[in-house]
Design a protein around this motif. Sequence first.
Motif, PDB file in Angstrom:
ATOM      1  N   ARG A 172       0.847  -1.195   0.000  1.00  0.00           N
ATOM      2  CA  ARG A 172       0.000   0.000   0.000  1.00  0.00           C
ATOM      3  C   ARG A 172       0.881   1.243   0.000  1.00  0.00           C
ATOM      4  O   ARG A 172       1.768   1.403   0.858  1.00  0.00           O
ATOM      5  N   ARG A 191      -3.088   4.078  -3.247  1.00  0.00           N
ATOM      6  CA  ARG A 191      -2.985   3.050  -4.273  1.00  0.00           C
ATOM      7  C   ARG A 191      -2.095   1.914  -3.792  1.00  0.00           C
ATOM      8  O   ARG A 191      -1.524   1.971  -2.712  1.00  0.00           O
ATOM      9  N   ALA A 231       1.121  -0.628  -4.926  1.00  0.00           N
ATOM     10  CA  ALA A 231       2.246  -0.852  -5.838  1.00  0.00           C
ATOM     11  C   ALA A 231       2.495  -2.349  -5.962  1.00  0.00           C
ATOM     12  O   ALA A 231       2.552  -3.065  -4.961  1.00  0.00           O
ATOM     13  N   THR A 251       0.943   0.067 -10.687  1.00  0.00           N
ATOM     14  CA  THR A 251       0.143   0.419  -9.526  1.00  0.00           C
ATOM     15  C   THR A 251      -1.339   0.254  -9.850  1.00  0.00           C
ATOM     16  O   THR A 251      -1.749   0.300 -11.013  1.00  0.00           O
TER      17      THR A 251
END
Length: 467
Positions: free
Chosen positions: A84, A88, A90, A108
């Motif tokens: 996190r 968003r 990754a 992402t």
Amino acid sequence: MTIRATEDTMAPAGPYGGRLTIAADGSYAARLARHDDAAGSWFPERWTLSGPEPYAVPLPGTQPEEPDSSVLPLTDGRVLILRRVADRFAVSLLYPAGPGTGHLMVGTVAAPRLTLLPPAPGGTLAYALAPGADHTTLWLVHGGAGGPERVTRIPGRCTGGVWLDRVGRLLALDRELDGRTKTVVVDLERGGETGPLLQITEESNDRLLLADPDSGLLLVHSDAPGHGRLGWDVLGSSLPVRFPECLRPAEGTITPFAVQPGQMLAPESCAVAFRMASARGTWLGVWRPSGRQLRQYPAPEGWLTGTGLWTAGGELLLPYATEAEPCGVARMAVTGELVGPVRTVRQAGSPRPVEPVRLPGPVEPAETVGSLAPVEAVEPVSPPETSPPRGAAEKGAEIVQDAVDSDNRSTASAQPQAMDAEPPCIPGHPQTCRPVPLQEAPLAARQTRWSVISGPVRISGGGCAAG
């Protein structure tokens, strides 16, 4: 090998590391492990399970991992990690690179929450669910042409994730919609086309816990009998779902986590491994539909609870981690069903001396409720173009006595006759086959042994609950 991951098992737990996730072919595994320093920070760790002895390779990054990061092993040895980052997630790939860790950024995904699904068949693709206010987005987070790709949006809130075939086409999800939970199937070769799979009654909450693509054996949880019960059926069967009494614990919880593969025409002979837990601790259960008994055994010390797999040779592998042995695998073999000798695995000490526990309660016939909708089988080698899975029956069903107790009829299966070679002529719709009838299926053996470096340790037949 069949493994089922649920939401409540994604977060790390335990004194020596988090839950282990095993690759689709059983070659590798990955988890978040903890440093032995005062901070107890987390780092990714890859296990190699395909060799004569398991070993772990740490894959630390430039900073400690957050405990809510998720890892997923691929069959090429790389480990996908989901982190996190602000609003968003990754997606990256980790791999050993000399004395350090190689890192490859995949992309992402903008979502408030993203949950990795169990490893997809084939071991090169990775999927995740992003629940929204009134829908759930299915993402292909690795394996796409240009980073993460959105596959489909499904109305309702979806959880779980069970693969129904060996080619990674049919994915079953538990969907909550209009206050009810039903299992739906997503056809990934048809752009994420979704249809109903499991609906025992219109009012019941029905979830799919585990599926074996070889035999079609399904383990479900439903409140159709009036309260939550574990049941079983066969994919494509027209018979009702059966709810054995032996899978109804008087206390604690019982959760299936692995099923024996290779029983292509005999779902009733498949062995299923259960994680059993109560205030007294955690132990292991083994059950077959044909045996109609739940045998219970002590779990190895340090078992990464709820993790394991069956091999094609019939061994149940249970990974464990202790302070003395941070990477180990205990092997459980049912006498008389092994193919070849039992291989020893390094392990510190014998299994934890926990007495087998007998589930209390009367022995009664299993209840059966409703039925599963037939789903077209998919040939694993050069699959033909098949119609999408057919939906669940719309009519409700009454609770009836188990057909097994009356006439021992066999259960219809939608699996093709041969799955290890391509047939000379592939029909448009694979023919329905019938498995071994219940009275003809082999019964479970009563003795089990753990293989350890000091030699096999004989365990008694264990407590059992019939049903």
